[in-house]
Write a protein that holds these residues in place. Structure first.
Motif, PDB file in Angstrom:
ATOM      1  N   GLU A 114      -9.469  -3.011  12.059  1.00  0.00           N
ATOM      2  CA  GLU A 114      -8.664  -1.804  12.226  1.00  0.00           C
ATOM      3  C   GLU A 114      -7.178  -2.123  12.078  1.00  0.00           C
ATOM      4  O   GLU A 114      -6.426  -1.373  11.437  1.00  0.00           O
ATOM      5  CB  GLU A 114      -8.945  -1.148  13.580  1.00  0.00           C
ATOM      6  N   ARG A 118      -4.714  -0.652   9.143  1.00  0.00           N
ATOM      7  CA  ARG A 118      -3.429   0.008   9.407  1.00  0.00           C
ATOM      8  C   ARG A 118      -2.286  -0.677   8.653  1.00  0.00           C
ATOM      9  O   ARG A 118      -1.404  -0.011   8.116  1.00  0.00           O
ATOM     10  CB  ARG A 118      -3.138   0.018  10.917  1.00  0.00           C
ATOM     11  N   GLN A 121      -2.494   0.348   5.050  1.00  0.00           N
ATOM     12  CA  GLN A 121      -2.029   1.732   4.868  1.00  0.00           C
ATOM     13  C   GLN A 121      -0.501   1.823   4.942  1.00  0.00           C
ATOM     14  O   GLN A 121       0.110   2.559   4.200  1.00  0.00           O
ATOM     15  CB  GLN A 121      -2.661   2.637   5.922  1.00  0.00           C
ATOM     16  N   SER A 122       0.091   1.079   5.843  1.00  0.00           N
ATOM     17  CA  SER A 122       1.549   1.131   5.992  1.00  0.00           C
ATOM     18  C   SER A 122       2.248   0.520   4.780  1.00  0.00           C
ATOM     19  O   SER A 122       3.351   0.918   4.422  1.00  0.00           O
ATOM     20  CB  SER A 122       2.001   0.439   7.266  1.00  0.00           C
TER      21      SER A 122
END
Length: 125
Positions: A114, A118, A121-122
């Motif tokens: 996870e 993240r 994605q950032s």
């Protein structure tokens, strides 16, 4: 007592000697690997009913308990089964601990994935 249907045998520790600890896990393994259970009928009794259980010879060979290889003492069978249950409990506790460890490892891996998701994605923004 009227309508009583149980059998009691002497099991007072003060009537016994030469106590030796039992490895319950080993008893379980021996019971499972060397003492098969069968359905069977008695010969020559006129009784046509079925029974189930081990053969005395197998119990005697596996555990060396009792006075005769053709009879199983109820206290010996009770002891074997009680020890096997304790061995089973020990195995269950061991496996439960391993499952908990693997569940914790899986949870850690999920959290790590996870976090990586993240981060990816950032970076795409």
């Amino acid at each position: 007592q009227p309508n009583a249907s149980s059998w009691s045998y002497l099991s007072d520790k003060n009537s016994k000697t030469a106590f030796t600890p039992v490895n319950a896990t080993q008893v379980l393994e021996t019971l499972m690997s060397k003492v098969p259970a069968f359905r069977w009928k008695y010969m020559g009794t006129g009784d046509d009913s079925w029974h189930m259980g081990p053969m005395a010879q197998d119990v005697f060979e596996a555990f060396g308990l009792g006075e005769s290889p053709t009879m199983i003492g109820t206290s010996d069978m009770d002891g074997i089964l009680m020890s096997a249950v304790q061995g089973m409990r020990s195995k269950i506790l061991e496996l439960s601990g391993r499952v908990e460890t693997y569940e914790n490892m899986l949870q850690d891996q999920r959290q790590l994935l996870e976090e990586q998701r993240r981060q990816l994605q950032s970076q795409q923004v």
